[in-house]
Design an enzyme around this catalytic site. Sequence first.
Site, PDB file in Angstrom:
ATOM      1  CB  CYS A  74      48.351  -6.012   0.542  1.00 46.15           C
ATOM      2  SG  CYS A  74      47.245  -7.549   0.848  1.00 46.15           S
ATOM      3  CG  HIS A 126      49.058  -9.235  -4.541  1.00 42.99           C
ATOM      4  ND1 HIS A 126      50.075  -8.274  -3.885  1.00 42.99           N
ATOM      5  CD2 HIS A 126      47.953  -9.113  -3.802  1.00 42.99           C
ATOM      6  CE1 HIS A 126      49.567  -7.607  -2.865  1.00 42.99           C
ATOM      7  NE2 HIS A 126      48.291  -7.977  -2.704  1.00 42.99           N
TER       8      HIS A 126
END
Length: 396
Positions: A83, A343
């Site tokens: 991430c 995201h």
Amino acid sequence: MTQKVFVVGVGMTKFEKPGEREWDYPDMAREAGTKALADAGIAYESVEQAYVGYVYGESTSGQRAIYELGLTGIPVVNVNNNCSTGSTALYLAAQAVRGGLAECTLALGFEKMQKGSLGSTFDDREQPMMRHLLALAELQEFAMPPAPYMFGAAGKEHMQRYGTTAEQFAAIGVKNHRHSVNNPYAQFQKEYSLEDVLAANQIYGPLTKLQCSPTSDGSGAVVLASEAFVDRHDLAERAIEIVGQSMVTDLASTFASNSAINLVGADMTRTAAESVYAQAGFGPEDVDVIELHDCFSTNELLTYEALGLCAVGEGGRLVDEGATTYGGRWVVNPSGGLISKGHPLGATGLAQCSELTWQLRGAADARQVEGARLALQHNIGLGGAVVVTAYRPANR
């Protein structure tokens, strides 16, 4: 000699629900990259190196994506750091300028994701998160899916240690959804009450669906340049200086402390933030606006403490005081954050940089933080890496 590094161009796509829009990753990269180059007022031919981040894709997807902007033969480096992929690409692009290896670099990130919770791609080898998951399973009973389990477990630990409440975590979701209403790039632009967030489907521990970041498609891009390049192209009025940057991976304390909070990166964040403050010459009390990695509302609260906005155990107090929204001490995630903006893993860190660049230029429209002069970015990927970056306008 170390060179100064400046953000001179930013661009991003709107973040979308997977499958919502008929596009592929080269389309996303072309849109974000073209916007960033136009924002900088330069041609792709001025870029000397490119770092392209993505998590789900084939081995040279970075080249295929960047070729939408031009074919100049420059080095193109593919980046994957879970991430924190986007901010890792940013870190590498900045490092090339800082070290005098290039005068102008490009960091670009994208993701084309599958619907639903994150899953593994290869099942014939050990998963990179296995050590973290096994350590956490010794502290709290294992549950699926892994990501909300890990961050939900960290939230539960914080509740048990410090008396933090489910309502305080939920209030972070309320705040970030409210902020996203003014962000045309956000995947969600709907406001929810505290009751709405608490009543949403429970995922794990204190986390409900409206406190969890969604899977997303999208792209972000940032053009970086040296001081000489900025001067030569007369870019100082819009340039934003990177005044501190640190990347930290897992520490011994990640596993030795027997803490779910450290297993999701609190010590990594704290170590990186302390380095950045030392480089920048200012502390958390001086910062005006922050984009941090709220993959889950629990992590936003944990990150308040790890970044030094308050003492350990006092994150809930900041929520109760309204200290992290408009009218408070800081505005945290004016973009809506990961929870509401979305995201797409490879793009997240570059979207954060874009938002802070707009804020420091005074160009964030309805979500503008009044008088923003100093900004802080935090992007984390488990398994693990965190990148913290500090910014200020070049002309102040």
